[in-house]
Design a protein around this motif. Structure first.
Motif, PDB file in Angstrom:
ATOM      1  N   GLY A 170      -1.090  21.138 -13.032  1.00 47.88           N
ATOM      2  CA  GLY A 170      -0.706  19.797 -12.165  1.00 47.88           C
ATOM      3  C   GLY A 170      -1.281  18.700 -12.887  1.00 47.88           C
ATOM      4  N   VAL A 171      -1.928  18.858 -14.322  1.00 50.07           N
ATOM      5  CA  VAL A 171      -2.230  17.642 -15.071  1.00 50.07           C
ATOM      6  C   VAL A 171      -1.593  18.102 -16.339  1.00 50.07           C
ATOM      7  CG1 VAL A 171      -4.188  16.574 -15.976  1.00 50.07           C
ATOM      8  CG2 VAL A 171      -4.506  17.648 -13.688  1.00 50.07           C
ATOM      9  N   GLY A 172      -0.476  16.952 -16.612  1.00 46.22           N
ATOM     10  CA  GLY A 172      -0.213  16.918 -17.883  1.00 46.22           C
ATOM     11  C   GLY A 172      -0.915  16.268 -19.337  1.00 46.22           C
ATOM     12  N   CYS A 173      -1.018  16.675 -20.210  1.00 50.12           N
ATOM     13  CA  CYS A 173      -1.621  16.133 -21.344  1.00 50.12           C
ATOM     14  C   CYS A 173      -3.061  15.920 -21.130  1.00 50.12           C
ATOM     15  CB  CYS A 173      -1.284  14.689 -21.861  1.00 50.12           C
ATOM     16  SG  CYS A 173       0.565  14.810 -22.133  1.00 50.12           S
ATOM     17  N   ASP A 174      -3.887  17.191 -20.648  1.00 49.70           N
ATOM     18  CA  ASP A 174      -5.105  17.161 -20.178  1.00 49.70           C
ATOM     19  C   ASP A 174      -6.021  17.511 -21.235  1.00 49.70           C
ATOM     20  OD1 ASP A 174      -4.078  19.726 -20.043  1.00 49.70           O
ATOM     21  OD2 ASP A 174      -5.255  20.272 -18.207  1.00 49.70           O
ATOM     22  N   GLY A 204       0.866  -1.368   0.098  1.00 48.97           N
ATOM     23  CA  GLY A 204      -0.024   0.175  -0.125  1.00 48.97           C
ATOM     24  C   GLY A 204       0.940   1.265  -0.228  1.00 48.97           C
ATOM     25  N   SER A 205       2.138   1.381  -0.092  1.00 48.40           N
ATOM     26  CA  SER A 205       2.966   2.416   0.119  1.00 48.40           C
ATOM     27  C   SER A 205       2.750   3.062  -1.321  1.00 48.40           C
ATOM     28  CB  SER A 205       4.444   1.913   0.157  1.00 48.40           C
ATOM     29  OG  SER A 205       5.048   1.380  -0.899  1.00 48.40           O
ATOM     30  N   SER A 206       2.686   4.425  -1.265  1.00 45.36           N
ATOM     31  CA  SER A 206       2.692   5.089  -2.548  1.00 45.36           C
ATOM     32  C   SER A 206       4.162   5.627  -2.961  1.00 45.36           C
ATOM     33  CB  SER A 206       1.990   6.455  -2.260  1.00 45.36           C
ATOM     34  OG  SER A 206       2.890   7.128  -1.260  1.00 45.36           O
ATOM     35  N   ASP A 207       4.162   5.861  -4.362  1.00 45.64           N
ATOM     36  CA  ASP A 207       5.343   6.319  -5.082  1.00 45.64           C
ATOM     37  C   ASP A 207       5.789   7.505  -4.556  1.00 45.64           C
ATOM     38  OD1 ASP A 207       7.235   6.265  -6.785  1.00 45.64           O
ATOM     39  OD2 ASP A 207       6.144   6.521  -8.705  1.00 45.64           O
ATOM     40  N   THR A 208       6.997   7.759  -4.271  1.00 44.89           N
ATOM     41  CA  THR A 208       7.371   8.943  -3.763  1.00 44.89           C
ATOM     42  C   THR A 208       7.657   9.958  -5.003  1.00 44.89           C
ATOM     43  OG1 THR A 208       9.710   7.898  -3.984  1.00 44.89           O
ATOM     44  CG2 THR A 208       8.685   7.995  -1.944  1.00 44.89           C
ATOM     45  N   GLY A 209       7.512   9.730  -6.194  1.00 43.43           N
ATOM     46  CA  GLY A 209       7.808  10.684  -7.047  1.00 43.43           C
ATOM     47  C   GLY A 209       8.975  10.380  -8.126  1.00 43.43           C
ATOM     48  N   SER A 210       9.577   9.354  -7.697  1.00 48.31           N
ATOM     49  CA  SER A 210      10.661   9.031  -8.660  1.00 48.31           C
ATOM     50  C   SER A 210      10.158   8.644  -9.889  1.00 48.31           C
ATOM     51  CB  SER A 210      11.545   7.949  -7.973  1.00 48.31           C
ATOM     52  OG  SER A 210      10.843   6.771  -7.495  1.00 48.31           O
ATOM     53  N   SER A 211      10.241   9.093 -11.046  1.00 44.93           N
ATOM     54  CA  SER A 211       9.745   8.685 -12.132  1.00 44.93           C
ATOM     55  C   SER A 211      10.600   7.650 -13.103  1.00 44.93           C
ATOM     56  CB  SER A 211       9.353   9.693 -13.237  1.00 44.93           C
ATOM     57  OG  SER A 211       8.828   9.598 -14.185  1.00 44.93           O
ATOM     58  N   HIS A 241      -1.170  13.145 -13.680  1.00 45.97           N
ATOM     59  CA  HIS A 241      -0.994  14.149 -12.952  1.00 45.97           C
ATOM     60  C   HIS A 241       0.353  14.257 -12.105  1.00 45.97           C
ATOM     61  CE1 HIS A 241      -5.428  14.328 -12.793  1.00 45.97           C
ATOM     62  NE2 HIS A 241      -5.576  12.847 -12.929  1.00 45.97           N
ATOM     63  N   ARG A 242       0.480  15.239 -11.465  1.00 46.18           N
ATOM     64  CA  ARG A 242       1.747  15.669 -10.859  1.00 46.18           C
ATOM     65  C   ARG A 242       1.899  14.575  -9.914  1.00 46.18           C
ATOM     66  NH1 ARG A 242       1.379  20.798  -8.739  1.00 46.18           N
ATOM     67  NH2 ARG A 242       1.923  21.651 -10.616  1.00 46.18           N
ATOM     68  N   GLY A 243       3.118  13.905  -9.896  1.00 45.28           N
ATOM     69  CA  GLY A 243       3.467  12.616  -8.796  1.00 45.28           C
ATOM     70  C   GLY A 243       3.514  11.596  -9.434  1.00 45.28           C
TER      71      GLY A 243
END
Length: 150
Positions: free
Chosen positions: A145-149, A103-110, A129-131
């Motif tokens: 904060g939303v890319g390609c929207d 259940g851990s979330s991604d820390t933003g490392s893409s 979305h950002r993150g």
């Protein structure tokens, strides 16, 4: 019998009464001559207007009408085929280990990178979305904060 009207002196014009004495009878004579010339043998007038009776006549008027239809403008049909090849580079996410918390979330490392929105849409990642993996400021035109929207 003597002439009651004396003759005018020589060098002077005749008096008005003398002119009337000759002019009026001359006009009358011309009138009767003209009247006699207009009568025929039977005493009726021979002019064309008097000889014909007034009768209604049929008048035919022909009108020709030509309708001109404008020629239609030539139709130009142009078929354009466009093909664009998009190269998408996606690296798979590392799967969490069996003993770790799922259940851990991604820390933003893409680990994914999209050069433009076409690549993101081709990979099925749009909107981003950002993150989320693959998000970049170059994909977010309006900065919300939303890319390609769009």
């Amino acid at each position: 019998m003597a002439n009651p009207y004396p003759a005018p002196p020589v060098g002077r014009p005749a008096p008005k009464w003398a002119r009337k004495r000759f002019v009026i009878p001359g006009i009358g004579l011309a009138f009767f001559i003209g009247l006699a010339a207009g009568l025929g043998d039977d005493g009726s007038t021979t002019t064309k207007a008097a000889a014909k009776e007034a009768r209604p006549t049929a008048t035919v008027t022909a009108t020709a009408t030509k309708t001109i239809k404008p020629k239609p403008a030539p139709t130009v049909t142009k078929t354009v085929k466009a093909t664009k090849t998009v190269k998408v580079t996606v690296t798979p996410r590392p799967q969490p280990a069996a003993g770790s918390d799922s259940g851990s979330s991604d820390t933003g490392s893409s680990t994914a990178y999209y050069g433009n929105c076409t690549e993101a849409r081709a990979a099925g990642a749009a909107p981003i979305h950002r993150g989320q993996p693959g998000y970049g400021r170059h994909l977010d035109r309006d900065g919300d904060g939303v890319g390609c929207d769009t």
